[in-house]
Design an enzyme around this catalytic site. Structure first.
Site, PDB file in Angstrom:
ATOM      1  CD  GLU A 184      30.936  50.722  64.992  1.00 19.88           C
ATOM      2  OE1 GLU A 184      30.215  49.830  65.706  1.00 19.88           O
ATOM      3  OE2 GLU A 184      30.992  51.877  65.020  1.00 19.88           O
ATOM      4  CG  ASP A 209      26.163  46.529  73.370  1.00 16.98           C
ATOM      5  OD1 ASP A 209      25.812  47.328  72.773  1.00 16.98           O
ATOM      6  OD2 ASP A 209      27.557  46.169  73.828  1.00 16.98           O
TER       7      ASP A 209
END
Lengths: 404, 267
Positions: B49, B60
């Site tokens: 990723e 996040d």
């Protein structure tokens, strides 16, 4: 009425879109909470006891209706127009923000949520949220950029006094957008126990519609008061637009009155040419941030730009999606006012009327002044005086070289 | 066949679970990205990723926020991220690369143009954190003919009846978010994950990977027992963002990745 007239202003559609704008652009974790909130809100709209509770709180706790006041000396010092102020600054906690937090606090109770979070820029929404949390006896955390904490100290202390935890946000530009990022991070982490009270007509569906509905009390009262006081509807409505909740609240009940002009005023900062402003509708492009598709201040790579405004409450790179829609349809015109023009209006209203406006609301006053100065007719202009300026005295004093 | 499909097919045939690693493009520097991807693949990562830096990474945690900030200081954009994938493809034809990020940079580039660029660069899949399937129609239609998988997230709060719909709009693999929270958080509960993954498996044949909050080889092994693949991000990103010189950081990256893969193999 919270449930608006069927068939006319029926936006958003069932998926939360205003034309191409709005929607739900959030992490999957939040989807079920947004579904629940939508369901609870829709049920509340059909429940007469909810509306009754809301109206009672607005009357007895907030002090509504807020007056519509004709600012004669202010108007006469500028031009021929008659200028009326919708006095949201006289609400409990000193701004329109409480209309929405009262409504959402009732919904939080219905959902059994015992913890409330909020983001705040100028601190007005933070104070309004801390206030309803204190009244409900629930835990409250308010996220605020550290830049804003510095420039709105009185509100920070008020929130603490009300029992809220004020969490400083040091990431990014350290202002409202970063506070909103952090509030969203908190919400995904504490989704079971927590209701997030978004303070503007921004964010994912159902917030833009729900906050608009709670704030529409401003426009509903104003319509009646203007008919009673002047015997006609206003010619022009003027309100400042950061996320845009006070403007949406004033405009919404007039949208079908096609002869009523509406002007939303964005923060022009140091001028549109300088690039240092917070005016996405005038200087931005459509994109997705904080759950909605709307106009944004972003660069050509889609990265969000830092914004600038003297007013912390307008210092935000996005805007409510319904404003994006109303701009595109042309129903509302969006103008900009610079820091300097807003400051002049701040001083003028204080001196002529004995009313110290919030720097946010001073942007709307400055636009009304421009209109009146440019025109030669006795238009009836209503300005939404969305908040009072006590919180801004330190900022203005510093510009005068005075340390308080 | 797509690289993701053949990777997961191979793993299944070998009776092995996959390791998916996350780093951000351009962190700590643009020139470090291809060497870092190469190290990860060499150390046993099955899927890579690659984070696309964004100014407002609202899902996040602190580690990936900081990583995104470092990359933005290097002026790394979606376009430059795709360039790095193309460079990586000159050395590596086999390991799937999945871009992960937020929607606005894609919209700014233009959905059609992005899909074309991603395809030409050798991107295999895409995860857009703030794009639920309800809003994904146009992007999905642009990716599909180019063989790029749109990978969707399932959360602990996703009702079971919704998972079926998600699985139908998704290809490559399903990404189960192991916690209510942000990336790199600390409250992983393996039992919870086990239950949820089992119920997801009843609705779809897609491989199910699990991520958010998995940092150590031990945690990775525990999760690998119940899922098809494990995603590790914050722990790797912290290595790249640490004080060490790049060469040393890359060697630490290799060490942790091999340890993760070993423990997943042995589970």
């Amino acid at each position: 009425m919270l449930r608006h007239r069927e068939g006319d202003n029926e936006l958003p559609d069932s998926s939360g879109h205003f034309g191409p704008y709005g929607g739900r652009f959030v992490a999957e974790t939040l989807m079920s909470a947004l579904d629940e909130l939508t369901r609870v809100y829709e049920d509340a709209l059909d429940d007469p006891t909810f509306e009754a509770e809301f109206r009672t709180d607005l009357a007895r706790y907030v002090g509504r209706p807020s007056p519509l006041y004709e600012a004669k000396r202010f108007a006469a010092s500028i031009g021929k127009a008659r200028i009326f102020l919708k006095r949201e600054d006289l609400n409990h906690t000193g701004a329109h923000k409480i209309n929405n937090t009262i409504g959402q606090a009732l919904l939080a109770s219905r959902m059994g949520k015992r913890r409330i979070i909020a983001e705040t820029g100028a601190g007005q929404h933070g104070v309004a949220t801390a206030t309803v949390a204190a009244r409900l006896g629930v835990e409250c955390t308010v996220y605020m950029g550290s830049t804003d904490i510095e420039r709105q100290k009185p509100n920070v202390y008020r929130m603490k006094m009300l029992g809220a935890h004020v969490q400083a946000v040091d990431s990014g530009s350290k202002t409202l957008k970063d506070a909103m990022n952090e509030a969203m991070r908190d919400w995904v982490t504490n989704i079971d126990t927590t209701h997030y009270i978004i303070g503007s007509v921004a964010g994912p569906h159902p917030y833009p519609a729900m906050v608009r509905d709670f704030q529409s009390v401003i426009g509903e009262e104003c319509r009646e008061q203007c008919l009673e006081l002047v015997g006609q509807l206003p010619d022009v409505l003027v309100a400042c637009v950061g996320g845009g909740s006070n403007a949406m609240g004033l405009f919404y009940p007039f949208l079908n009155d096609i002869n009523v002009k509406m002007i939303g005023v964005e923060a022009g900062g140091e001028g549109m040419q300088s690039g240092r402003h917070a005016a996405p509708l005038n200087g931005g492009t459509p994109g997705v941030l904080h759950g909605a598709n709307t106009y944004l201040m972003a660069d050509e790579d889609g990265l969000i730009l830092d914004t600038h405004s003297i007013s912390a409450g307008l210092d935000y790179p996005g805007v409510g999606p319904e404003h994006a829609y109303l701009k595109d349809t042309g129903r509302v015109t969006y103008e900009t006012v610079t820091d300097e023009e807003a400051l002049q209006a701040f001083r003028l209203l204080s001196a002529c009327e004995g009313i110290v406006p919030a720097l946010e609301s001073a942007h709307a006053l400055a636009q009304a002044s421009k209109l009146s100065a440019a025109g030669d007719v006795e238009d009836v202009i209503v300005v939404n005086l969305s908040g009072r300026g006590d919180k801004d005295l330190e900022t203005v004093a510093r510009m005068d070289g005075v340390e308080l | 066949m797509s690289r993701l499909k053949s990777t997961f097919d191979c793993l299944r045939q070998r009776g092995e679970k996959g390791l998916i690693t996350f780093i951000t493009a351009g962190d700590p520097s643009l020139s470090a990205t291809v060497p870092a991807l190469t190290q990860l693949a060499d150390a046993g990562a099955d899927v890579l990723e690659l984070g696309v830096p964004f100014t407002d990474p609202e899902a996040d945690g602190p580690a990936i926020q900081r990583s995104s900030e470092r990359a933005l200081l290097n002026r790394v954009t979606l376009r430059k991220t795709c360039e790095q994938v193309a460079l990586f493809r000159q050395h590596n034809e086999d390991t799937p690369v999945v871009l992960m990020g937020y929607l606005n940079p894609i919209l700014a580039l233009g959905i059609e143009q992005f899909a074309k660029l991603a395809h030409e660069s050798g991107v295999d899949g895409l995860i857009v954190v703030n794009l639920p399937p309800e809003e994904a129609g146009e992007l999905s239609a642009a990716l599909k003919p180019r063989g790029i998988d749109l990978i969707l997230l399932v959360a602990p709060t996703t009702p079971i009846e919704r998972i079926e719909g998600l699985a139908q709009s998704c290809s490559g693999f399903l990404y189960y978010v192991s916690i209510k929270g942000i990336t790199g958080a600390d409250h992983l509960d393996v039992k919870d994950v086990e239950h949820k993954v089992a119920s997801i498996k009843l609705t779809t044949d897609l491989p199910v990977s699990v991520g958010f909050g998995i940092k150590t080889p031990e945690a990775a092994a525990a999760i690998a027992k119940v899922a098809d693949a494990v995603v590790v991000g914050s722990a790797l990103v912290d290595i790249l963002g640490g004080e060490k010189e790049l060469e040393e950081a890359l060697s630490d990256l290799y060490e942790l990745t091999s340890a993760l893969k070993r423990s997943i193999r042995e589970c």
